[in-house]
Design an enzyme around this catalytic site. Structure first.
Site, PDB file in Angstrom:
ATOM      1  N   SER A  53       3.974 -17.775  10.629  1.00  0.00           N
ATOM      2  CA  SER A  53       4.228 -18.175  12.013  1.00  0.00           C
ATOM      3  C   SER A  53       3.763 -19.610  12.180  1.00  0.00           C
ATOM      4  O   SER A  53       2.933 -20.110  11.402  1.00  0.00           O
ATOM      5  CB  SER A  53       3.447 -17.262  12.973  1.00  0.00           C
ATOM      6  OG  SER A  53       3.402 -17.800  14.282  1.00  0.00           O
TER       7      SER A  53
ATOM      8  N   TYR B 233      -4.450 -13.296  16.240  1.00  0.00           N
ATOM      9  CA  TYR B 233      -3.169 -13.526  15.567  1.00  0.00           C
ATOM     10  C   TYR B 233      -3.199 -14.818  14.757  1.00  0.00           C
ATOM     11  O   TYR B 233      -2.808 -14.846  13.582  1.00  0.00           O
ATOM     12  CB  TYR B 233      -2.059 -13.576  16.612  1.00  0.00           C
ATOM     13  CG  TYR B 233      -0.666 -13.723  16.052  1.00  0.00           C
ATOM     14  CD1 TYR B 233      -0.103 -12.724  15.271  1.00  0.00           C
ATOM     15  CD2 TYR B 233       0.093 -14.861  16.317  1.00  0.00           C
ATOM     16  CE1 TYR B 233       1.186 -12.854  14.759  1.00  0.00           C
ATOM     17  CE2 TYR B 233       1.384 -14.996  15.819  1.00  0.00           C
ATOM     18  CZ  TYR B 233       1.924 -13.995  15.036  1.00  0.00           C
ATOM     19  OH  TYR B 233       3.196 -14.131  14.534  1.00  0.00           O
TER      20      TYR B 233
END
Length: 281
Positions: A141, A154
């Site tokens: 990501s 995250y």
């Protein structure tokens, strides 16, 4: 079986589902894995629609369970002679401010996003090493390159994945095995709506971070109309699988490359001023 074998984790939705379809349409037989095979309905429906359902096998795999991984390994050993591609896609996103995220919640985030990737990769590597070839694609990501506020569980899991993948690529290159990282920005997937989303404390008005969290969520809402099409990520997976893309890191999505570029050239002091000004203008 004359098709190459691809394993996809987290194939019941989002990037995993669409990548399974894409790989099946590109001469792969896909072992589409998910924790709960009852959630395969959408994948089966789209596979039939695209005429690739005979090239997809649905299998149960919980990347956080040692028992599940061992069971899956037994299936591989008994029924398949090679593994040509692994897409480590299974994951979820958990947010909240660091003071209000429990260590148990951090651990749970890492169990799926980091240790799950490591466990499945370890399981697959003997197959690839024996055959002297293979590709591993880890779904990272932009959060693996930049630490956005309110997302430290995250973000830290994706930073860990990036470091692991760097070492892994250098370790495996001499054995004919290639490792890749796809780094999507914001896309129309259910990563923020499936399961837990934000630490409960950060959503309560009594939280010292409540106003801060509201500003972050407001920025996320403003960006809804600029979300990318997840089919584009599936196409990148297909291009890596077919050899059209050979670079290690593959950033994807609006603003992703610019964000990475700015982090590389601007002093951190300037970057944090820009971010905080945007949130507290």
């Amino acid at each position: 079986m004359d098709r190459k074998i691809a394993i996809v984790t987290g194939a019941n939705s989002g990037f995993g589902l669409l990548s399974s379809i894409e790989l099946a349409s590109r001469e792969f037989h896909v072992l589409a894995t998910m924790r709960d095979v009852k959630k395969a309905e959408e994948l089966n429906k789209l596979a039939r629609l695209r005429g690739v359902d005979s090239y997809i096998t649905i299998l149960s795999l919980d990347v956080t369970s040692e028992e599940s991984i061992e069971s899956f390994k037994g299936t591989l050993t008994d029924q398949y002679t090679s593994v040509d591609l692994l897409l480590n896609n299974a994951g979820y996103a958990f947010g909240g401010f660091a003071e209000e995220v429990s260590i148990a919640e951090y651990r749970e985030q890492f169990e799926t996003n980091v240790f799950g990737v490591m466990a499945v990769t370890q399981m697959v590597l003997p197959f690839m090493r024996k055959q002297g070839k293979g590709k591993i694609i880890n779904m990272s990501s932009i959060s693996g390159r930049f630490g956005f506020p309110g997302l430290s569980p995250y973000v830290s899991s994706k930073h860990a994945l990036e470091g692991y993948s760097e070492s892994l690529r250098l370790e495996l290159k001499p054995f004919g095995i290639e490792v890749f990282l796809i780094e999507p920005g914001s896309y129309q997937t259910n990563i923020w709506t499936s399961g837990k989303k934000v630490a409960s404390g950060s959503l309560e008005k009594e939280s010292p971070y409540y106003t801060y969290m509201q500003k972050i969520e407001s920025e996320i809402e403003k960006g809804q109309d600029r979300l990318g099409n997840p089919a584009d990520i599936a196409a990148l997976v297909g291009d890596i699988a077919s050899g059209k893309i050979t670079t290690f890191r593959v950033p994807a999505g609006r603003g992703t490359r610019l964000t990475i570029l700015l982090k590389g050239i601007l002093p951190w002091k300037t970057l944090e001023k820009l971010i905080l000004k945007k949130l507290f203008h």
